[in-house]
Design an enzyme around this catalytic site. Structure first.
Site, PDB file in Angstrom:
ATOM      1  N   THR A  37      46.484  83.892  40.193  1.00 10.83           N
ATOM      2  CA  THR A  37      45.365  84.019  41.145  1.00 10.83           C
ATOM      3  C   THR A  37      44.326  82.914  40.916  1.00 10.83           C
ATOM      4  O   THR A  37      43.691  82.451  41.858  1.00 10.83           O
ATOM      5  CB  THR A  37      44.670  85.395  41.057  1.00 10.83           C
ATOM      6  N   ARG A  45      48.868  93.277  45.325  1.00 14.85           N
ATOM      7  CA  ARG A  45      48.271  94.501  45.833  1.00 14.85           C
ATOM      8  C   ARG A  45      46.750  94.478  45.909  1.00 14.85           C
ATOM      9  O   ARG A  45      46.138  95.420  46.362  1.00 14.85           O
ATOM     10  CB  ARG A  45      48.741  95.689  44.991  1.00 14.85           C
ATOM     11  N   GLN A 110      57.607  87.475  36.815  1.00 13.16           N
ATOM     12  CA  GLN A 110      57.947  88.095  38.100  1.00 13.16           C
ATOM     13  C   GLN A 110      57.568  87.153  39.232  1.00 13.16           C
ATOM     14  O   GLN A 110      57.844  87.425  40.390  1.00 13.16           O
ATOM     15  CB  GLN A 110      57.164  89.399  38.278  1.00 13.16           C
ATOM     16  N   ILE A 112      57.258  83.892  41.715  1.00  9.57           N
ATOM     17  CA  ILE A 112      58.224  83.043  42.409  1.00  9.57           C
ATOM     18  C   ILE A 112      57.588  81.693  42.744  1.00  9.57           C
ATOM     19  O   ILE A 112      58.141  80.907  43.498  1.00  9.57           O
ATOM     20  CB  ILE A 112      58.695  83.761  43.702  1.00  9.57           C
ATOM     21  N   HIS A 130      62.402  87.335  39.615  1.00  9.81           N
ATOM     22  CA  HIS A 130      62.445  87.516  41.070  1.00  9.81           C
ATOM     23  C   HIS A 130      62.795  86.231  41.809  1.00  9.81           C
ATOM     24  O   HIS A 130      62.573  86.121  43.009  1.00  9.81           O
ATOM     25  CB  HIS A 130      61.107  88.087  41.557  1.00  9.81           C
ATOM     26  N   CYS A 141      78.200  80.206  51.562  1.00  7.28           N
ATOM     27  CA  CYS A 141      78.954  79.348  50.623  1.00  7.28           C
ATOM     28  C   CYS A 141      78.254  79.183  49.289  1.00  7.28           C
ATOM     29  O   CYS A 141      78.814  78.586  48.376  1.00  7.28           O
ATOM     30  CB  CYS A 141      79.253  77.992  51.249  1.00  7.28           C
ATOM     31  N   CYS A 162      72.913  76.649  57.118  1.00  7.65           N
ATOM     32  CA  CYS A 162      73.447  75.835  56.027  1.00  7.65           C
ATOM     33  C   CYS A 162      74.061  74.555  56.606  1.00  7.65           C
ATOM     34  O   CYS A 162      74.882  74.622  57.530  1.00  7.65           O
ATOM     35  CB  CYS A 162      74.497  76.629  55.260  1.00  7.65           C
ATOM     36  N   SER A 203      49.876  91.505  35.307  1.00  3.65           N
ATOM     37  CA  SER A 203      50.851  92.307  36.061  1.00  3.65           C
ATOM     38  C   SER A 203      50.373  93.748  36.155  1.00  3.65           C
ATOM     39  O   SER A 203      49.870  94.304  35.182  1.00  3.65           O
ATOM     40  CB  SER A 203      52.227  92.279  35.378  1.00  3.65           C
TER      41      SER A 203
HETATM   42  P1  NAD Z   1      50.507  92.733  41.217  1.00  2.00           P
HETATM   43  O1  NAD Z   1      49.840  92.058  42.359  1.00  2.00           O
HETATM   44  O2  NAD Z   1      51.118  94.067  41.446  1.00  2.00           O
HETATM   45  O3  NAD Z   1      49.434  92.887  40.044  1.00  2.00           O
HETATM   46  C1  NAD Z   1      48.667  91.789  39.631  1.00  2.00           C
HETATM   47  C2  NAD Z   1      47.783  92.257  38.491  1.00  2.00           C
HETATM   48  O4  NAD Z   1      47.110  91.110  37.991  1.00  2.00           O
HETATM   49  C3  NAD Z   1      46.725  93.264  38.929  1.00  2.00           C
HETATM   50  O5  NAD Z   1      46.789  94.398  38.087  1.00  2.00           O
HETATM   51  C4  NAD Z   1      45.398  92.513  38.756  1.00  2.00           C
HETATM   52  O6  NAD Z   1      44.392  93.327  38.189  1.00  2.00           O
HETATM   53  C5  NAD Z   1      45.747  91.432  37.764  1.00  2.00           C
HETATM   54  N1  NAD Z   1      45.017  90.176  37.922  1.00  2.00           N
HETATM   55  C6  NAD Z   1      44.690  89.532  39.070  1.00  2.00           C
HETATM   56  N2  NAD Z   1      44.063  88.372  38.790  1.00  2.00           N
HETATM   57  C7  NAD Z   1      44.005  88.291  37.433  1.00  2.00           C
HETATM   58  C8  NAD Z   1      43.490  87.328  36.530  1.00  2.00           C
HETATM   59  N3  NAD Z   1      42.889  86.209  36.952  1.00  2.00           N
HETATM   60  N4  NAD Z   1      43.591  87.562  35.207  1.00  2.00           N
HETATM   61  C9  NAD Z   1      44.189  88.704  34.740  1.00  2.00           C
HETATM   62  N5  NAD Z   1      44.688  89.657  35.550  1.00  2.00           N
HETATM   63  C10 NAD Z   1      44.608  89.437  36.879  1.00  2.00           C
HETATM   64  O7  NAD Z   1      51.547  91.693  40.586  1.00  2.00           O
HETATM   65  P2  NAD Z   1      52.939  91.907  39.819  1.00  2.00           P
HETATM   66  O8  NAD Z   1      52.793  92.953  38.782  1.00  2.00           O
HETATM   67  O9  NAD Z   1      53.392  90.557  39.453  1.00  2.00           O
HETATM   68  O10 NAD Z   1      53.913  92.491  40.912  1.00  2.00           O
HETATM   69  C11 NAD Z   1      53.889  91.908  42.206  1.00  2.00           C
HETATM   70  C12 NAD Z   1      55.218  91.428  42.762  1.00  2.00           C
HETATM   71  O11 NAD Z   1      54.927  90.481  43.791  1.00  2.00           O
HETATM   72  C13 NAD Z   1      56.071  90.712  41.790  1.00  2.00           C
HETATM   73  O12 NAD Z   1      57.350  91.174  42.014  1.00  2.00           O
HETATM   74  C14 NAD Z   1      55.994  89.207  42.177  1.00  2.00           C
HETATM   75  O13 NAD Z   1      57.309  88.697  42.287  1.00  2.00           O
HETATM   76  C15 NAD Z   1      55.436  89.188  43.564  1.00  2.00           C
HETATM   77  N6  NAD Z   1      54.319  88.216  43.777  1.00  2.00           N
HETATM   78  C16 NAD Z   1      54.384  86.977  43.186  1.00  2.00           C
HETATM   79  C17 NAD Z   1      53.333  86.085  43.369  1.00  2.00           C
HETATM   80  C18 NAD Z   1      53.443  84.719  42.720  1.00  2.00           C
HETATM   81  O14 NAD Z   1      54.560  84.211  42.547  1.00  2.00           O
HETATM   82  N7  NAD Z   1      52.319  84.103  42.342  1.00  2.00           N
HETATM   83  C19 NAD Z   1      52.209  86.445  44.109  1.00  2.00           C
HETATM   84  C20 NAD Z   1      52.177  87.718  44.720  1.00  2.00           C
HETATM   85  C21 NAD Z   1      53.259  88.596  44.534  1.00  2.00           C
END
Ligand code: NAD
Length: 272
Positions: A37, A45, A110, A112, A130, A141, A162, A203
């Site tokens: 983030t 979420r 997790q 991507i 993921h 293919c 493809c 996470s």
């Molecule tokens: P999640 O969105 O469910 O949870 C993110 C967690 O990170 C939250 O609990 C939040 O409080 C915390 N958070 C946010 N900013 C933060 C910071 N700066 N420092 C510390 N904590 C912080 O994410 P998840 O558990 O990874 O599950 C979401 C799913 O969505 C995964 O499967 C992932 O593949 C996918 N996803 C990936 C990305 C990406 O690749 N950057 C982005 C969104 C969703």
């Protein structure tokens, strides 16, 4: 989007985290959307997160509906350039520094977004549970293409096929309703079993089966540390929970750990 630059950190919890990290020799990081983030990628979420804006298609929706594929590629055409140009932040960089000194043996992510790779985590130490948004593959293919190559084609082809066999293309990410790659899961479980400290960063720990990794680590004798802005369902299992931004916590942790390593090395070389 959640305020990502929270710097307030519980000093007692941070000291506990530092103690755990000092006594560990095989740290494995388990990261989620929260570590990215601070690079400007919304988490899943939180308010304004991906989930709030649009729910990604399931695998069967993607396969069965041309309209779903059209929408998917149209959104990707619009959004991928920003993802491609996003830079890793202090949290990613801190983990890469820990890897380079041998303290961090693997990163299970997790995410991507490819930011661990961009920050310098080696492929053999990186487990993308993921998948990756930077790869495109053919469902027929199995050919792989770079996302940039396919991105250029989207200007003329709203649903690219493809270029080798004409099959359906999709991003190398796991869709809802789809099992994870067996190879990634096997590597993640092996890393979780082998570590003596699992460091969870950013996470919510609710997406399965990824969120099982911390439990596997703990049941194999590892300590568990969680760095997250919000509470998680595994907080009670953790040896320490640090509420703080991933960037500031990981950078300070790494500075303190590596500062000590550098001092110890200096002392050794000068015979002190
Ligand atoms: P999640 O969105 O469910 O949870 C993110 C967690 O990170 C939250 O609990 C939040 O409080 C915390 N958070 C946010 N900013 C933060 C910071 N700066 N420092 C510390 N904590 C912080 O994410 P998840 O558990 O990874 O599950 C979401 C799913 O969505 C995964 O499967 C992932 O593949 C996918 N996803 C990936 C990305 C990406 O690749 N950057 C982005 C969104 C969703």
């Amino acid at each position: 989007m959640k305020e990502p630059f929270v710097t307030e950190m519980n000093e007692v919890a941070f000291s506990q985290l530092l103690r755990l990290a000092r006594s560990a020799s095989h740290i494995v990081a388990f990261t989620g959307a929260g570590i990215s983030t601070e690079s400007g990628i919304p988490d899943y979420r939180g308010p304004g997160g991906v989930w709030a804006r649009n729910t990604p298609p399931t695998l069967s929706e993607f396969l069965e509906s041309e309209a779903t594929r059209r929408t998917y590629w149209s959104e990707r055409r619009e959004r991928y350039p920003a993802l491609r140009d996003t830079a890793p932040n202090n949290g990613h960089a801190a983990l890469a520094r820990l890897q380079d000194t041998g303290l961090l043996s693997a990163v299970i992510t997790q995410n991507i977004d490819g930011l661990h790779q961009k920050s310098g985590i080696n492929d053999e130490r990186l487990i993308e549970l993921h998948g990756s948004a930077h790869r495109i593959r053919c469902l027929a293919c199995g050919a792989n293409f770079s996302a940039c190559e396919v991105q250029d084609r989207l200007e003329l082809e709203p649903i690219p096929a493809c270029s080798i066999c004409g099959g359906i293309l999709r991003a190398g990410t796991v869709l809802f309703g789809e099992p994870l790659s067996g190879e990634s899961l096997r590597r993640a479980v092996a890393a979780a079993i082998a570590c003596d400290l699992m460091l969870v960063v950013g996470s919510s720990l609710i997406v399965q089966p990824a969120a099982r990794m911390p439990r596997i680590a703990v049941s194999s004798g590892a300590r568990l540390a969680i760095v997250n802005l919000d509470a998680t369902p595994l907080d009670d299992l953790a040896d320490v929970v640090v509420r703080g931004g991933a960037g500031v916590v990981l950078q300070r942790l790494t500075d303190e750990l590596l500062g000590e390593t550098a001092q110890a090395e200096t002392g050794w070389h000068t015979g002190q």
